[in-house]
Design a protein around this motif. Structure first.
Motif, PDB file in Angstrom:
ATOM      1  N   SER A   4       0.983  -1.179  -0.117  1.00 10.51           N
ATOM      2  CA  SER A   4       0.047   0.128  -0.048  1.00 10.51           C
ATOM      3  C   SER A   4       0.915   1.183   0.022  1.00 10.51           C
ATOM      4  CB  SER A   4      -0.985  -0.145   1.317  1.00 10.51           C
ATOM      5  OG  SER A   4      -0.187   0.020   2.297  1.00 10.51           O
ATOM      6  N   ASP A   5       1.966   1.204   0.849  1.00 10.93           N
ATOM      7  CA  ASP A   5       2.662   2.433   0.956  1.00 10.93           C
ATOM      8  C   ASP A   5       3.795   2.415  -0.210  1.00 10.93           C
ATOM      9  OD1 ASP A   5       1.894   3.191   3.443  1.00 10.93           O
ATOM     10  OD2 ASP A   5       3.457   1.570   4.293  1.00 10.93           O
ATOM     11  N   LYS A   6       3.893   1.460  -0.996  1.00 12.88           N
ATOM     12  CA  LYS A   6       4.615   1.619  -2.403  1.00 12.88           C
ATOM     13  C   LYS A   6       4.034   2.207  -3.369  1.00 12.88           C
ATOM     14  CE  LYS A   6       7.860  -2.406  -1.418  1.00 12.88           C
ATOM     15  NZ  LYS A   6       8.198  -3.717  -2.033  1.00 12.88           N
ATOM     16  N   ILE A   7       2.598   1.641  -3.594  1.00 11.76           N
ATOM     17  CA  ILE A   7       1.878   2.175  -4.566  1.00 11.76           C
ATOM     18  C   ILE A   7       1.668   3.742  -4.501  1.00 11.76           C
ATOM     19  CG2 ILE A   7      -0.596   2.352  -5.359  1.00 11.76           C
ATOM     20  CD1 ILE A   7      -0.918  -0.747  -4.631  1.00 11.76           C
ATOM     21  N   ARG A   8       1.516   4.198  -3.216  1.00 13.96           N
ATOM     22  CA  ARG A   8       1.187   5.618  -2.857  1.00 13.96           C
ATOM     23  C   ARG A   8       2.655   6.353  -3.119  1.00 13.96           C
ATOM     24  NH1 ARG A   8       2.977   8.022   1.156  1.00 13.96           N
ATOM     25  NH2 ARG A   8       3.285   6.131   2.439  1.00 13.96           N
ATOM     26  N   ILE A   9       3.629   5.917  -2.807  1.00 11.32           N
ATOM     27  CA  ILE A   9       5.101   6.521  -3.001  1.00 11.32           C
ATOM     28  C   ILE A   9       5.360   6.617  -4.375  1.00 11.32           C
ATOM     29  CG2 ILE A   9       7.476   6.655  -2.738  1.00 11.32           C
ATOM     30  CD1 ILE A   9       6.874   5.521  -0.088  1.00 11.32           C
ATOM     31  N   ILE A  10       5.274   5.556  -5.034  1.00  7.46           N
ATOM     32  CA  ILE A  10       5.581   5.470  -6.745  1.00  7.46           C
ATOM     33  C   ILE A  10       4.483   6.397  -7.497  1.00  7.46           C
ATOM     34  CG2 ILE A  10       6.085   4.057  -8.611  1.00  7.46           C
ATOM     35  CD1 ILE A  10       6.729   1.989  -6.609  1.00  7.46           C
ATOM     36  N   ARG A  11       3.507   6.236  -7.046  1.00 10.32           N
ATOM     37  CA  ARG A  11       2.445   7.139  -7.776  1.00 10.32           C
ATOM     38  C   ARG A  11       2.566   8.489  -7.833  1.00 10.32           C
ATOM     39  NH1 ARG A  11      -1.646  10.235  -6.022  1.00 10.32           N
ATOM     40  NH2 ARG A  11      -1.658   9.253  -4.067  1.00 10.32           N
ATOM     41  N   VAL A  38      -8.199   2.832  -5.885  1.00  6.73           N
ATOM     42  CA  VAL A  38      -6.680   3.141  -5.791  1.00  6.73           C
ATOM     43  C   VAL A  38      -6.481   3.456  -4.322  1.00  6.73           C
ATOM     44  CG1 VAL A  38      -4.782   4.671  -6.409  1.00  6.73           C
ATOM     45  CG2 VAL A  38      -6.323   3.988  -8.226  1.00  6.73           C
ATOM     46  N   SER A  39      -7.400   4.353  -3.838  1.00  3.54           N
ATOM     47  CA  SER A  39      -7.275   4.843  -2.595  1.00  3.54           C
ATOM     48  C   SER A  39      -7.469   3.769  -1.328  1.00  3.54           C
ATOM     49  CB  SER A  39      -8.621   6.001  -2.121  1.00  3.54           C
ATOM     50  OG  SER A  39      -8.666   6.370  -1.010  1.00  3.54           O
ATOM     51  N   ASP A  40      -8.290   2.941  -1.816  1.00  2.10           N
ATOM     52  CA  ASP A  40      -8.423   1.679  -0.788  1.00  2.10           C
ATOM     53  C   ASP A  40      -7.064   1.018  -0.906  1.00  2.10           C
ATOM     54  OD1 ASP A  40     -10.922   2.099  -0.021  1.00  2.10           O
ATOM     55  OD2 ASP A  40     -11.910   0.970  -1.489  1.00  2.10           O
ATOM     56  N   TRP A  41      -6.457   0.744  -1.921  1.00  2.00           N
ATOM     57  CA  TRP A  41      -5.157  -0.071  -2.124  1.00  2.00           C
ATOM     58  C   TRP A  41      -4.391   0.651  -1.391  1.00  2.00           C
ATOM     59  CZ3 TRP A  41      -4.877  -0.422  -8.165  1.00  2.00           C
ATOM     60  CH2 TRP A  41      -5.910  -1.818  -8.327  1.00  2.00           C
ATOM     61  N   GLU A  42      -4.200   2.170  -1.378  1.00  3.71           N
ATOM     62  CA  GLU A  42      -3.344   2.873  -0.618  1.00  3.71           C
ATOM     63  C   GLU A  42      -3.334   2.817   0.656  1.00  3.71           C
ATOM     64  OE1 GLU A  42      -2.644   6.616  -2.555  1.00  3.71           O
ATOM     65  OE2 GLU A  42      -1.754   6.000  -4.503  1.00  3.71           O
ATOM     66  N   ASN A  43      -4.699   2.890   1.137  1.00  2.51           N
ATOM     67  CA  ASN A  43      -4.946   2.874   2.720  1.00  2.51           C
ATOM     68  C   ASN A  43      -4.934   1.529   3.330  1.00  2.51           C
ATOM     69  OD1 ASN A  43      -5.193   5.743   2.725  1.00  2.51           O
ATOM     70  ND2 ASN A  43      -7.428   5.584   1.861  1.00  2.51           N
ATOM     71  N   GLY A  44      -4.867   0.652   2.615  1.00  2.43           N
ATOM     72  CA  GLY A  44      -4.760  -0.689   3.057  1.00  2.43           C
ATOM     73  C   GLY A  44      -6.115  -1.424   3.572  1.00  2.43           C
ATOM     74  N   ASN A  45      -7.104  -0.843   2.664  1.00  5.29           N
ATOM     75  CA  ASN A  45      -8.385  -1.264   2.874  1.00  5.29           C
ATOM     76  C   ASN A  45      -8.447  -2.570   2.482  1.00  5.29           C
ATOM     77  OD1 ASN A  45      -9.063   0.818   4.562  1.00  5.29           O
ATOM     78  ND2 ASN A  45      -9.988   2.187   3.033  1.00  5.29           N
ATOM     79  N   CYS A  46      -7.942  -2.773   1.054  1.00  6.32           N
ATOM     80  CA  CYS A  46      -7.880  -3.945   0.478  1.00  6.32           C
ATOM     81  C   CYS A  46      -6.784  -4.064  -0.183  1.00  6.32           C
ATOM     82  CB  CYS A  46      -9.000  -4.115  -0.647  1.00  6.32           C
ATOM     83  SG  CYS A  46      -9.237  -3.005  -1.717  1.00  6.32           S
ATOM     84  N   GLU A  47      -6.179  -5.255  -0.847  1.00  7.51           N
ATOM     85  CA  GLU A  47      -4.948  -5.591  -1.660  1.00  7.51           C
ATOM     86  C   GLU A  47      -5.145  -5.663  -3.288  1.00  7.51           C
ATOM     87  OE1 GLU A  47      -2.192  -8.186  -0.257  1.00  7.51           O
ATOM     88  OE2 GLU A  47      -1.916  -7.007   1.574  1.00  7.51           O
ATOM     89  N   PRO A  48      -4.711  -5.185  -3.748  1.00  4.60           N
ATOM     90  CA  PRO A  48      -4.985  -5.493  -5.297  1.00  4.60           C
ATOM     91  C   PRO A  48      -4.608  -6.965  -5.593  1.00  4.60           C
ATOM     92  CG  PRO A  48      -2.751  -4.214  -5.178  1.00  4.60           C
ATOM     93  CD  PRO A  48      -3.611  -4.275  -3.740  1.00  4.60           C
TER      94      PRO A  48
END
Length: 265
Positions: A4-11, A38-48
């Motif tokens: 989740s953190d990686k998606i946010r940082i790279i985005r 995308v928001s749910d992925w970055e907040n850890g609410n669900c995983e892609p």
């Protein structure tokens, strides 16, 4: 580090908003990806899902392993730099640099002008003092040795003119000629060296138009680049000859005549 953190940082490093990333993912995913997803992925609410991670690697131009390997810590600027530079093979193969127009940064500011004024003022004052004292020595008010000394000081002050003159030339030329990007047959490539050394690849066919920024003039200024799928334009803050970049973009096809010819402007 969590996915989740990686998606946010790279985005953010690639310049995508959550909505923009969702739109680009939707182009490679038949089910579509919303901003909320995308928001749910970055907040850890669900995983892609695994397929989504592959799509993320493609759209964000990073390796598949960079997203899945939890030992990779993107809070480290050097690690983030390495991940951002490890572009997908597909992206590298799409880049065609047979024609290249270099984009140079403009690094002149008010401090450069202040230095020129200070140098000319100091040299002018030294020259005046030396000349006055030299005239006094010629009237016999001081000894001959002093006259030689004053004359030498006057010549030294004149020789120092090369310093501010070189600074004036530097200002006229727009500073040091450091290229930070290029426009070629297929892509606009821009490198950034802030927190991390990041390189952004924008396909030419995705660029709708380029416009001069409000503060741009003939020598330097910002250029606004409108890209399909982005709400806000991408901005090159202060570059040399901004109108030149726009002219080359608007007439790009005229520079590409022979596919086997290499042109560098």
């Amino acid at each position: 580090m969590k996915l989740s953190d990686k998606i946010r940082i790279i985005r953010k490093a690639r310049g995508f908003s959550q909505e923009g990333l969702g739109q680009n993912l939707s182009k490679v995913n038949k089910y579509g990806i919303s901003r909320q997803t995308v928001s749910d992925w970055e907040n850890g609410n669900c995983e892609p899902k695994l397929d989504n991670i592959r799509d993320l690697a493609q759209v964000l131009n990073v390796s598949f392993d960079a997203l899945l390997d939890e030992s990779i810590d993107l809070d480290d600027a050097d690690v983030l730099n390495a991940v951002l530079k490890n572009l997908s093979t597909e992206t590298k193969e799409r880049v065609n640099s047979k024609f290249r127009y270099r984009i140079y940064s403009y690094d002149i500011n008010k401090n450069n002008y202040i230095k020129v004024i200070c140098w000319f003022s100091a040299i002018g004052l030294l020259a005046i003092v030396a000349l006055v004292l030299l005239l006094i020595s010629f009237n016999g008010l001081v000894s001959g040795w002093w006259a030689y000394g004053f004359g030498l000081a006057f010549l030294v002050s004149l020789s120092c003119l090369s310093i501010p003159i070189s600074e004036v030339k530097r200002i006229k030329n727009g500073g040091y000629s450091l290229a930070f990007g290029e426009l070629n047959n297929t892509h606009l490539i821009v490198s950034s060296t802030n927190t991390a050394d990041n390189t952004v690849y924008v396909p030419v066919d995705k660029i709708e138009r380029m416009e001069l920024g409000e503060t741009a003039n003939e020598k330097h200024g910002p250029v606004l680049i409108y890209v399909t799928g982005r709400v806000r334009p991408m901005t090159l803050i202060d570059i040399k000859n901004p109108k030149g970049l726009i002219d080359v973009f608007n007439n790009l096809n005229s520079y590409i005549e022979d596919p086997d010819e290499i042109k560098i402007l």
